[in-house]
Design an enzyme around this catalytic site. Sequence first.
Site, PDB file in Angstrom:
ATOM      1  N   ALA A 226      -4.933  -2.458  -9.528  1.00  0.00           N
ATOM      2  CA  ALA A 226      -4.113  -2.462  -8.316  1.00  0.00           C
ATOM      3  C   ALA A 226      -2.961  -3.432  -8.507  1.00  0.00           C
ATOM      4  O   ALA A 226      -3.131  -4.509  -9.081  1.00  0.00           O
ATOM      5  CB  ALA A 226      -4.940  -2.844  -7.098  1.00  0.00           C
ATOM      6  N   ALA A 227      -1.783  -3.025  -8.046  1.00  0.00           N
ATOM      7  CA  ALA A 227      -0.601  -3.876  -8.153  1.00  0.00           C
ATOM      8  C   ALA A 227       0.161  -3.802  -6.837  1.00  0.00           C
ATOM      9  O   ALA A 227      -0.317  -3.222  -5.854  1.00  0.00           O
ATOM     10  CB  ALA A 227       0.272  -3.436  -9.319  1.00  0.00           C
ATOM     11  N   SER A 228       1.338  -4.383  -6.821  1.00  0.00           N
ATOM     12  CA  SER A 228       2.082  -4.475  -5.574  1.00  0.00           C
ATOM     13  C   SER A 228       2.604  -3.127  -5.099  1.00  0.00           C
ATOM     14  O   SER A 228       2.790  -2.915  -3.908  1.00  0.00           O
ATOM     15  CB  SER A 228       3.247  -5.449  -5.743  1.00  0.00           C
ATOM     16  OG  SER A 228       4.082  -5.012  -6.793  1.00  0.00           O
ATOM     17  N   GLY A 230       1.347   0.193  -6.324  1.00  0.00           N
ATOM     18  CA  GLY A 230       0.341   1.237  -6.250  1.00  0.00           C
ATOM     19  C   GLY A 230      -0.949   0.817  -6.908  1.00  0.00           C
ATOM     20  O   GLY A 230      -1.089  -0.308  -7.385  1.00  0.00           O
ATOM     21  N   GLN A 231      -1.914   1.732  -6.940  1.00  0.00           N
ATOM     22  CA  GLN A 231      -3.174   1.474  -7.619  1.00  0.00           C
ATOM     23  C   GLN A 231      -3.578   2.695  -8.426  1.00  0.00           C
ATOM     24  O   GLN A 231      -3.157   3.812  -8.148  1.00  0.00           O
ATOM     25  CB  GLN A 231      -4.262   1.073  -6.636  1.00  0.00           C
ATOM     26  CG  GLN A 231      -4.563   2.031  -5.522  1.00  0.00           C
ATOM     27  CD  GLN A 231      -5.421   1.374  -4.437  1.00  0.00           C
ATOM     28  OE1 GLN A 231      -5.310   0.182  -4.157  1.00  0.00           O
ATOM     29  NE2 GLN A 231      -6.295   2.156  -3.828  1.00  0.00           N
ATOM     30  N   VAL A 232      -4.415   2.465  -9.440  1.00  0.00           N
ATOM     31  CA  VAL A 232      -4.719   3.477 -10.446  1.00  0.00           C
ATOM     32  C   VAL A 232      -6.197   3.842 -10.392  1.00  0.00           C
ATOM     33  O   VAL A 232      -7.069   2.963 -10.298  1.00  0.00           O
ATOM     34  CB  VAL A 232      -4.352   2.975 -11.861  1.00  0.00           C
ATOM     35  CG1 VAL A 232      -4.665   4.039 -12.905  1.00  0.00           C
ATOM     36  CG2 VAL A 232      -2.882   2.590 -11.923  1.00  0.00           C
ATOM     37  N   LYS A 247      -2.083   7.396 -10.682  1.00  0.00           N
ATOM     38  CA  LYS A 247      -1.464   6.268  -9.978  1.00  0.00           C
ATOM     39  C   LYS A 247      -0.891   6.760  -8.653  1.00  0.00           C
ATOM     40  O   LYS A 247      -0.078   7.686  -8.626  1.00  0.00           O
ATOM     41  CB  LYS A 247      -0.374   5.630 -10.837  1.00  0.00           C
ATOM     42  CG  LYS A 247       0.273   4.425 -10.161  1.00  0.00           C
ATOM     43  CD  LYS A 247       0.947   3.494 -11.157  1.00  0.00           C
ATOM     44  CE  LYS A 247       2.181   4.073 -11.764  1.00  0.00           C
ATOM     45  NZ  LYS A 247       2.959   3.070 -12.542  1.00  0.00           N
ATOM     46  N   ASP A 383       8.948  -4.770 -19.901  1.00  0.00           N
ATOM     47  CA  ASP A 383       7.870  -5.596 -19.358  1.00  0.00           C
ATOM     48  C   ASP A 383       6.589  -5.440 -20.186  1.00  0.00           C
ATOM     49  O   ASP A 383       5.571  -4.954 -19.695  1.00  0.00           O
ATOM     50  CB  ASP A 383       7.610  -5.200 -17.900  1.00  0.00           C
ATOM     51  CG  ASP A 383       6.779  -6.233 -17.152  1.00  0.00           C
ATOM     52  OD1 ASP A 383       6.765  -7.400 -17.587  1.00  0.00           O
ATOM     53  OD2 ASP A 383       6.149  -5.882 -16.140  1.00  0.00           O
TER      54      ASP A 383
END
Length: 752
Positions: A226-228, A230-232, A247, A383
């Site tokens: 999970a990130a800012s 979305g989530q996978v 995602k 990144d």
Amino acid sequence: MISLQRLLFIVGGLFCIEVSALSSTTINPTSRLQKARLLLEEYTSSEALLLNNTAAAEDTSPNAVASSAWRNGHLVGNDKVVTRWSQGVQVAEPVKRYDPILAQQQLFRQPTKWLVRNVQIAWPLGWWAVGVITDYVFQEKNNRRKRAEQLRQAISSLGPAIIKAGQALSSRPDLLPAEYLEELQKLQDDVPRFPNEVAFRVACEELGIDDFESVFLLEQEEPVAAASIGQVYKARLQANGDVVALKIQRPNCEQVIALDLYILRWWSGVYNRIFQILQRDIDLQAVMDDFGELIYREIDYIAEMSNAQRFQELYAGVRDVFVPRVYSELTTSKVLTMEWVDGFRLTDQDSLQKYGLDKSALVDTLVQCTLKQILENGLFHADPHAGNLLATPDGRLCYLDFGMMSYAAQNQRNGFLLAVVHIVNRDWAALVQLYVQLGFIPEGTDLEPIQVALERALPDVLNADITELNFKNVINKLGDIMYTYPFSLPPFYIAIIRCLGVLEGLAIQVDPKSRIISKAYPYIASRVLTDPQDPLQEAFKRLAFTPEGSIRTERLESLLDQAKDASGYDVTAALNLLVDKYLLAPDSDRLLEQMSDQIVQAVDTLGMETVQYLAKAGQALAINDEVAAVRAFRSIQQLLDARVRADSEDEGDSPKWETSLELPEMPPTMRRSQKILDLLLSQSAEGSDPAKFVPLVRKLIQDERIRRSAQDVVARVGERVLSRSLRSTFGLPPPLFGKASSLSTVTEDREK
């Protein structure tokens, strides 16, 4: 000929495109017609095939229809046609681009949306600003670290968009001092996961399906990441059983980010005035606009899909690199479906040991692929942190998450290479002029103070201690100068700084002895030796020749030695370029004369040292009994198999020779000759077959000046051999030879 059915299919697809375009913005009818005509022409000229439903079930790869009108990957209804970004545009643009002026006009009329959020953001950041101003008024310079920590803590509590803004600022040494950069680099995406029901509802709405489980079968109930944004999830396709990474974007993600960007941009204008009071020429609003464009690319999964496909085309063929494919028919602007990859993070030492993987080789693959991205093709993953890279059980490096991509144009890539060369040569005047050409420094700026600051701050890259020879230290020292003087860094340079900074941090985590600069130099050496572009050949001249035009033999040997470790390097290509560009050039007479002198001197010294060495070796190999005979033959065998090898454990050490203790140590010229031979016969794209030099030799002997120089060398060497032999026969001291290229070079030695 294109069939009527296909023609109707195209027209229908174009109609869908136009309807979707008209729903979002107003487009000139002539422009729409031109786009339709361009797409139709591209289709017929490239004989593209549209996917039907049956073909889609067998092969989920979409047909890419190159378009001169559309700037990004765009999914068109159920036709499964993917149009790519326009020709010449190197990074996919989002379908909806960031427009700060339009956002300001819309949100300003909705104060209830931004008033509370404004206070939430303004209070901690304003309190930090008060502290900075107080420190400035009372000259409290020692509080800079404290203020940097205060800013990081404030940003980390303000949500994903603000966190990403802080992360973007962490790569701006022209805006913030080193203490702030170090603190902001600690920011991480640490946000709570949103409910599965919400995620599945978003997926169904985006993909136009009624039941999530009719398409996807979850392998794990909870998200794997999970990130800012979305989530996978790890899921399996019901249609063919493929395991995929699904995602899904957070609900209302764009609206939340747009609101925060509007507020940040407004406050940036306030801080611009504060910086003007502090006599700092910094435009934070421009920084926020760049950040807005970047984050809008990240939240558009169609743009990420296009970037992933382009990245796969360019780099999937690189040795030991793997790029997962995208399922475009299951991808929209808020849902991205990619091939699932089994692997583990490069920092997972236990898994590396379990599968017997060489961490140093993985780091080298990562560095070489990154350099290829930045300096060859220009499109690069901006990144490459630990979460976006995996090591597969078979030892390959897998790239993930293509939302943050950047592109460097050809002149920008060459400029980056030239900057490295100028630093190596400590040519600060040329480095500053290059910064002016690249737009880093405004025209008319007094450059002398910047030159002095660079000379004091930067290490001698070729001779620096290993603890100092790292990218972070060099960038920190450059950053202090960029913060002090009127530098303005363009987006491509910021992206490169961020990319290489993150890359080195990861490399050191995997292998503490890794240094990006030392690993990058072989690639740079191979480029300046083999790339015929004028800027790179200018870099080669600065490295291999003195300002007066004399060849730096040791530096040239060092370049060849470094380049042999670069992936894909071919020594034959390097030698061909050197011959064509320099030896056979119309103005190469002085160079040929200088090389002739050096060859004569080297051959004369080598012959003398070889005779002396063989005499000493004969004494060392005197066979008095069977044991001595065995030792002698072993020594000879080791000598024949001896090779120069650089000790990778101790950088900077001189080469070590694997020779027997029964033999005397080789003299310097013999060691150097052996090293040069190894460099010429080093492994390359064509192997180490000496026959590959035949065309090069043929080219040389066909040139009249080369033949004349060769005859001169043979005559002078013969003269020296004869002179030494005669003087040795009559018991006279060895002769002294002048440096002139004429045949009469023997001079009488005088007793002092």
